[in-house]
Design a protein around this motif. Structure first.
Motif, mmCIF file in Angstrom:
data_model
loop_
_atom_site.group_PDB
_atom_site.id
_atom_site.type_symbol
_atom_site.label_atom_id
_atom_site.label_comp_id
_atom_site.label_asym_id
_atom_site.label_seq_id
_atom_site.Cartn_x
_atom_site.Cartn_y
_atom_site.Cartn_z
ATOM 1 N N LEU A 71 6.162 8.698 16.978
ATOM 2 C CA LEU A 71 6.412 9.484 15.764
ATOM 3 C C LEU A 71 6.607 10.969 16.066
ATOM 4 O O LEU A 71 7.245 11.691 15.307
ATOM 5 N N LYS A 72 6.071 11.409 17.200
ATOM 6 C CA LYS A 72 6.293 12.801 17.628
ATOM 7 C C LYS A 72 7.763 12.985 18.003
ATOM 8 O O LYS A 72 8.363 14.029 17.778
ATOM 9 N N THR A 73 8.349 11.925 18.586
ATOM 10 C CA THR A 73 9.761 11.977 18.975
ATOM 11 C C THR A 73 10.659 11.863 17.748
ATOM 12 O O THR A 73 11.676 12.533 17.637
ATOM 13 N N ASN A 74 10.294 10.987 16.818
ATOM 14 C CA ASN A 74 11.059 10.847 15.574
ATOM 15 C C ASN A 74 10.090 10.431 14.462
ATOM 16 O O ASN A 74 9.672 9.272 14.390
ATOM 17 N N ASP A 75 9.733 11.394 13.585
ATOM 18 C CA ASP A 75 8.715 11.109 12.574
ATOM 19 C C ASP A 75 9.198 10.170 11.468
ATOM 20 O O ASP A 75 8.415 9.711 10.638
ATOM 21 N N LYS A 76 10.514 9.878 11.466
ATOM 22 C CA LYS A 76 11.044 8.939 10.457
ATOM 23 C C LYS A 76 11.285 7.550 11.056
ATOM 24 O O LYS A 76 11.823 6.660 10.394
ATOM 25 N N ALA A 77 10.899 7.357 12.313
ATOM 26 C CA ALA A 77 11.168 6.084 12.991
ATOM 27 C C ALA A 77 10.351 4.939 12.388
ATOM 28 O O ALA A 77 9.230 5.119 11.920
ATOM 29 N N PHE A 78 10.948 3.756 12.424
ATOM 30 C CA PHE A 78 10.308 2.512 11.977
ATOM 31 C C PHE A 78 9.482 1.994 13.151
ATOM 32 O O PHE A 78 9.985 1.877 14.272
ATOM 33 N N ILE A 79 8.208 1.694 12.925
ATOM 34 C CA ILE A 79 7.318 1.269 14.016
ATOM 35 C C ILE A 79 6.922 -0.199 13.801
ATOM 36 O O ILE A 79 6.373 -0.555 12.750
ATOM 37 N N GLU A 91 -4.124 -7.023 10.693
ATOM 38 C CA GLU A 91 -4.459 -6.079 9.616
ATOM 39 C C GLU A 91 -4.902 -4.729 10.191
ATOM 40 O O GLU A 91 -4.605 -3.677 9.642
ATOM 41 N N GLU A 92 -5.620 -4.806 11.310
ATOM 42 C CA GLU A 92 -6.099 -3.582 11.971
ATOM 43 C C GLU A 92 -4.917 -2.715 12.436
ATOM 44 O O GLU A 92 -4.908 -1.498 12.251
ATOM 45 N N LEU A 93 -3.914 -3.367 13.019
ATOM 46 C CA LEU A 93 -2.739 -2.616 13.489
ATOM 47 C C LEU A 93 -1.912 -2.114 12.308
ATOM 48 O O LEU A 93 -1.380 -1.000 12.346
ATOM 49 N N ALA A 94 -1.803 -2.937 11.260
ATOM 50 C CA ALA A 94 -1.014 -2.548 10.082
ATOM 51 C C ALA A 94 -1.611 -1.332 9.390
ATOM 52 O O ALA A 94 -0.908 -0.573 8.725
ATOM 53 N N ASP A 97 -1.786 4.602 10.837
ATOM 54 C CA ASP A 97 -0.799 5.498 10.218
ATOM 55 C C ASP A 97 0.557 5.394 10.889
ATOM 56 O O ASP A 97 0.648 5.537 12.112
ATOM 57 N N GLY A 98 1.608 5.172 10.081
ATOM 58 C CA GLY A 98 2.972 5.171 10.627
ATOM 59 C C GLY A 98 3.496 3.810 11.003
ATOM 60 O O GLY A 98 4.677 3.639 11.276
ATOM 61 N N VAL A 99 2.609 2.772 11.027
ATOM 62 C CA VAL A 99 3.056 1.421 11.402
ATOM 63 C C VAL A 99 3.691 0.736 10.186
ATOM 64 O O VAL A 99 3.127 0.728 9.093
ATOM 65 N N ASP A 100 4.875 0.172 10.372
ATOM 66 C CA ASP A 100 5.630 -0.431 9.266
ATOM 67 C C ASP A 100 5.603 -1.955 9.263
ATOM 68 O O ASP A 100 5.728 -2.587 8.221
ATOM 69 N N LEU A 101 5.467 -2.568 10.457
ATOM 70 C CA LEU A 101 5.624 -4.019 10.557
ATOM 71 C C LEU A 101 4.762 -4.554 11.696
ATOM 72 O O LEU A 101 4.742 -3.990 12.792
ATOM 73 N N LYS A 120 10.970 3.417 6.139
ATOM 74 C CA LYS A 120 9.544 3.299 6.418
ATOM 75 C C LYS A 120 8.800 2.734 5.208
ATOM 76 O O LYS A 120 9.133 3.028 4.068
ATOM 77 N N ASN A 121 7.804 1.882 5.484
ATOM 78 C CA ASN A 121 7.003 1.282 4.419
ATOM 79 C C ASN A 121 5.808 2.178 4.085
ATOM 80 O O ASN A 121 5.328 2.919 4.937
ATOM 81 N N ASN A 122 5.322 2.064 2.860
ATOM 82 C CA ASN A 122 4.113 2.818 2.481
ATOM 83 C C ASN A 122 2.896 2.293 3.229
ATOM 84 O O ASN A 122 1.969 3.020 3.526
ATOM 85 N N GLU A 123 2.930 1.011 3.507
ATOM 86 C CA GLU A 123 1.856 0.424 4.321
ATOM 87 C C GLU A 123 2.445 -0.660 5.210
ATOM 88 O O GLU A 123 3.518 -1.207 4.931
ATOM 89 N N GLY A 124 1.748 -0.949 6.314
ATOM 90 C CA GLY A 124 2.270 -1.918 7.281
ATOM 91 C C GLY A 124 2.378 -3.323 6.703
ATOM 92 O O GLY A 124 1.427 -3.816 6.105
#
Length: 441
Positions: A71-79, A91-94, A97-101, A120-124
């Protein structure tokens, strides 16, 4: 036609074992088929895929660091997260912060079907099946990442070792067909790759589930014999194989083989029979010693690696010293030392006799010291011998590195013409960094 500027970019990060590397490579090819351009993880990408591992300590901490890096490289990236940890604790990984899938063991190979517009999703989002549903097999191999390819021949495990989460993360033992493995070997060979490392969770169990049934149609020896006939691959290396499944016939075959190299990695885990029983390993130390003796009898120059776990519940000083002395006297060439760490949903986590962290660390340090001595002694024994080196592709501080067939690591001043080439050399001296110098022959 889409220009490379318009193509979506995907980057991958792999934690853990050779098997994970082979699967990352296969998942990457599915993205390329869909028109994505693969870039390095350090570069800006539209989607970052992290292939997780449940064996590494602090798996969640490592994962969070990698997400932050992306996310430091691209803060809009899909993770997206896949792999063993994603199956065990989705659930722990989801929730990071910043995890989409997050995709489980079954879903990860269909990842491109779970991605829409990369918003990007609001939550994983989690898509994870029950592990009992992972009874299918997906063949995988890695190319383009290294000089050698990792070829998956088997997945899952039916063993019930009391410290291990792999059966929960990867499901039952199942195998690729020999026909499909040979097809993949030909694809690898066409890329000009000189060495293939066979990988899986429990490769000595090869043949189980080959055609979707539990009985063995073929054995690991059948696979080894079939692979040895393939033209175009210079070297075949067996990765980790359980001592109870490494048969005399396989060792004898490798000793006379055209392509298989004299290098075995055989997990020990403990040199104490009391601890081996608590771990529910399927052998005792006497079996392990007999495997090492057999290898050295027919291949005195063979390299033998061992995995060892220190600090298992109930491991007393006496148990640890049993392991230490057993390994000191054994003709193994190096150790991979793992400090026991508690894993949810394993038998061992409920066992009494928890070993303090400081004691675990001390024992680990002692075995790492023993490993350095073992490796040095093995390298010393190889000085003056003629070996064939396969050179790697990286310039590391002005040197190119390579490995002999029996896994001695060598170095020489950087020369790009040596990359991915085989040369006969004479091993001459051990450098201060522990690597071996040589003369070309």
């Amino acid at each position: 036609m889409t220009s490379s500027e318009d193509r979506k970019k995907v980057a991958f990060y792999t934690l853990g074992c050779k098997l994970n590397f082979s699967e990352t490579s296969t998942i990457a090819r599915s993205f390329e088929t869909e028109g994505f351009e693969r870039v390095d993880f350090e570069q800006p990408a539209d989607i970052y895929v992290i292939n997780t591992c449940s064996v590494t300590e602090n798996a969640d901490k490592q994962f969070k660091q990698i997400v932050r890096k992306a996310l430091k490289t691209n803060d809009k990236a899909f993770i997206a997260a896949v792999g063993c940890y994603a199956q065990l604790k989705p659930e722990e990984l989801a929730a990071v912060d910043g995890v989409d899938l997050v995709l489980g063991a079954k879903e990860k190979f269909d990842i491109t079907q779970y991605i829409d517009d990369l918003t990007k999703n609001n939550e994983g989002q989690v898509h994870s099946c029950e592990i009992s549903e992972t009874d299918f097999y997906v063949g995988s191999y890695s190319i383009g990442d290294r000089t050698r390819a990792f070829l998956k021949v088997q997945d899952g495990c039916d063993y019930k070792c009391t410290y291990c989460t792999i059966p929960m993360a990867r499901g039952i033992s199942r195998s690729d067909t020999i026909e499909n493995i040979l097809k993949n070997v030909h694809k690898i060979s066409e890329q000009g790759i000189k060495e293939i490392v066979l990988t899986g969770v429990n490769i000595g169990d090869y043949g189980k589930g080959e055609f979707g049934n539990k009985k063995h149609e073929h054995t690991f020896l059948d696979l080894v014999q079939a692979l040895d006939k393939v033209e175009g691959i210079e070297r075949l290396r067996i990765s980790s194989i359980e001592p109870n499944l490494l048969k005399d016939e396989t060792i004898d075959f490798v000793s006379k083989s055209k392509a298989f190299v004299p290098h075995f990695h055989v997990p020990l885990q403990s040199g104490s029979n009391d601890i081996l029983k608590k771990m529910k390993r399927r052998y005792l130390r006497e079996v392990y010693a007999s495997r090492v003796a057999k290898i050295k009898e027919v291949m005195p120059h063979a390299c033998i690696g061992a995995d060892v776990i220190v600090g298992f519940p109930g491991e007393t000083d006496e148990h640890f010293l049993e392991t230490y002395h057993f390994l000191s006297e054994l003709e193994v060439s190096y150790l991979h030392v793992f400090t026991y760490s508690e894993r949810d949903n394993t038998e061992a986590v409920l066992m009494e006799g928890v070993v303090p962290d400081a004691v675990r660390a001390k024992r680990s340090k002692m075995l790492r010291g023993l490993s350095a001595k073992k490796r040095n002694a093995f390298y010393q024994s190889q000085l003056g011998t003629e070996r064939i080196v396969l050179f790697e592709g990286e310039n590391k501080q002005g040197y190119i590195h390579g490995f002999t067939e029996n896994y001695v690591k060598v170095k020489t001043p950087w020369n790009p013409e040596l990359v991915n080439t085989l040369h006969r050399v004479k091993l001459t001296k051990i450098d201060s960094d522990g690597m071996v110098r040589f003369d070309f022959l």
